[in-house]
Design a protein around this motif. Structure first.
Motif, PDB file in Angstrom:
ATOM      1  N   PHE A  31      29.249  42.972  43.028  1.00 55.11           N
ATOM      2  CA  PHE A  31      29.641  43.986  42.045  1.00 55.11           C
ATOM      3  C   PHE A  31      30.634  43.466  41.006  1.00 55.11           C
ATOM      4  N   PRO A  32      31.706  42.737  41.394  1.00 56.96           N
ATOM      5  CA  PRO A  32      32.633  42.235  40.361  1.00 56.96           C
ATOM      6  C   PRO A  32      31.965  41.291  39.371  1.00 56.96           C
ATOM      7  N   ALA A 195      37.228  39.938  30.426  1.00 55.87           N
ATOM      8  CA  ALA A 195      36.574  40.679  31.503  1.00 55.87           C
ATOM      9  C   ALA A 195      36.896  40.076  32.862  1.00 55.87           C
ATOM     10  N   ALA A 196      36.859  38.744  32.962  1.00 55.29           N
ATOM     11  CA  ALA A 196      37.114  38.098  34.251  1.00 55.29           C
ATOM     12  C   ALA A 196      38.537  38.339  34.713  1.00 55.29           C
ATOM     13  N   LEU A 200      39.403  40.514  37.977  1.00 51.55           N
ATOM     14  CA  LEU A 200      40.091  39.774  39.034  1.00 51.55           C
ATOM     15  C   LEU A 200      41.221  40.607  39.613  1.00 51.55           C
ATOM     16  N   LEU A 201      42.084  41.121  38.763  1.00 46.85           N
ATOM     17  CA  LEU A 201      43.235  41.882  39.240  1.00 46.85           C
ATOM     18  C   LEU A 201      42.830  43.244  39.782  1.00 46.85           C
ATOM     19  N   LEU A 202      41.860  43.883  39.122  1.00 43.65           N
ATOM     20  CA  LEU A 202      41.402  45.190  39.592  1.00 43.65           C
ATOM     21  C   LEU A 202      40.850  45.095  41.005  1.00 43.65           C
ATOM     22  N   ALA A 249      42.634  39.704  49.931  1.00 44.25           N
ATOM     23  CA  ALA A 249      42.867  39.638  48.488  1.00 44.25           C
ATOM     24  C   ALA A 249      42.580  38.247  47.938  1.00 44.25           C
ATOM     25  N   LEU A 250      43.002  37.223  48.666  1.00 48.77           N
ATOM     26  CA  LEU A 250      42.794  35.850  48.202  1.00 48.77           C
ATOM     27  C   LEU A 250      41.312  35.501  48.163  1.00 48.77           C
ATOM     28  N   LEU A 251      40.573  35.929  49.170  1.00 43.30           N
ATOM     29  CA  LEU A 251      39.132  35.671  49.179  1.00 43.30           C
ATOM     30  C   LEU A 251      38.450  36.369  48.013  1.00 43.30           C
ATOM     31  N   GLN A 252      38.824  37.622  47.752  1.00 42.92           N
ATOM     32  CA  GLN A 252      38.260  38.346  46.618  1.00 42.92           C
ATOM     33  C   GLN A 252      38.560  37.624  45.306  1.00 42.92           C
TER      34      GLN A 252
END
Length: 387
Positions: A31-32, A195-196, A200-202, A249-252
């Motif tokens: 999705f991201p 966008a990236a 990323l933060l979202l 969070a780090l993996l995402q």
């Protein structure tokens, strides 16, 4: 079992639990990347902010000005009146608006000064647009101003004749030689870069908060009580839970950074600076998730609060709309959130005008957020485990 192995086992169990639900694979990995592609295509390098033009005159000179704006690359949007233009700019539907007053052609022909109004918000993007519009207007009206000067100097002829002579006059043979000194200046951010960074933060923050329900599930199933009763120091349990939240969070973040670099050519700037910003924001996200998981009473409550906080802080902090679109008071408010500080740091890295030392202020603020959230989360989780 050593402290590191025990904490690592707890953190690994949290990661396995996250991906045991197949839907999480879609929301964490696919999705991201899809959102980055959609937003990058919409606001890529070819994106032109809408410029409203109120042509209250409708004469040939006003039409020539509108054509020049379009030829200069501006996406001109016709607007019927001043009030509509101001409302559209205030609501963000237009990046700015140029108002060509009634009598514009008549004023030029009668050699009378005329003023074109530009409506824009008090933000850097609007200021740059105003400068670009001023350059186009100056170029288009130069023959008319030359005709006015020629008439004042005593040359005979009507307006159209003097304008034609001014347009036909050869330009002076002046050239400008451009050379670069020192390091190259910062490059503008492309659509995929913006966008990236925002996604990323979202998603780092949102995915971490959504995974906070695992902390409640651990307590509900009695796993936390069994861990607490085992010959394992409570500090190790807290360290493992914190590492699990930060690991999510780090993996995402790694998925989004690697995917955007490979698929869309996003270059994250100085590797050390980008890595430290990623780790710092992962610590912030993990601390927030740990605090939410320890404070919420049910998984449903944690999920609802996680969604509300994840989307709300992202919107306030500029992860949904660029900070330069915000008025000055809202930009100041945005920096109450860690998202805005991380965005500032990544923007400097992506533009190339900041390296590791350039993002030290942002790293310092994010580290402070992380320390406070992790300390509060550990204190609250310790109290929850002992109940």
């Amino acid at each position: 079992m050593t402290i590191a192995r025990a904490a690592g086992a707890i953190a690994w169990a949290n990661l396995v639990r996250l991906f045991r639900d197949r839907t999480n694979v879609f929301f964490v990995v696919i999705f991201p990347i899809v959102l980055i592609m959609v937003l990058g295509l919409s606001f890529g390098s070819g994106f032109r902010p809408p410029l409203g033009v109120v042509n209250a005159d409708g004469g040939p000179r006003a039409a020539e000005l509108v054509r020049a704006l379009e030829a200069a690359g501006h996406r001109v949007v016709p607007v019927s009146g001043d009030a509509e233009a101001r409302d559209a700019v205030e609501r963000g539907r237009l990046a700015g608006a140029l108002i060509v007053p009634a009598g514009y052609d008549r004023a030029l022909r009668s050699y009378t000064p005329v003023t074109l109004a530009f409506v824009g918000r008090d933000e850097p993007a609007a200021h740059r647009l105003g400068v670009a519009l001023n350059a186009v207007v100056t170029r288009v009206t130069m023959p008319a101003r030359a005709a006015a000067y020629a008439r004042s100097a005593g040359l005979s002829g009507g307006f159209d004749e003097l304008v034609a002579r001014a347009e036909a006059a050869p330009a002076p043979g002046v050239t400008v030689a451009v050379s670069a000194a020192g390091a190259a200046g910062p490059s503008p951010l492309g659509g995929y870069d913006v966008a990236a960074t925002s996604q990323l933060l979202l998603f780092m923050f949102l995915t971490s908060l959504n995974a906070a329900s695992a902390v409640i599930e651990t307590r509900r199933l009695g796993i936390s009580r069994r861990m607490y009763a085992a010959p394992v120091p409570v500090g190790v349990i807290l360290l493992g839970e914190a590492a699990g939240r930060v690991g999510v969070a780090l993996l995402q973040g790694l998925v989004i950074m690697a995917g955007s670099a490979l698929l869309f050519g996003v270059r994250w700037g100085d590797p050390a600076g980008a890595a430290l910003l990623l780790v710092a924001f992962a610590l912030v996200s993990g601390g927030a998730a740990m605090l939410l998981g320890a404070a919420a009473r049910t998984e449903q409550q944690a999920s609802a609060l996680g969604l509300l906080l994840g989307l709300g802080l992202a919107a306030i902090g500029g992860a949904m709309a660029p900070l330069e679109f915000f008025p000055a008071p809202l930009r100041l408010l945005a920096h109450v959130t860690p998202h805005a500080w991380a965005l500032d740091g990544f923007a400097g890295l992506l533009r190339g005008d900041a390296g590791l030392t350039g993002v030290l202020p942002q790293l310092g603020v994010l580290t402070g957020y992380a320390a406070a959230l992790l300390a509060l989360g550990a204190w609250r989780l310790r109290a929850a485990l002992s109940r």
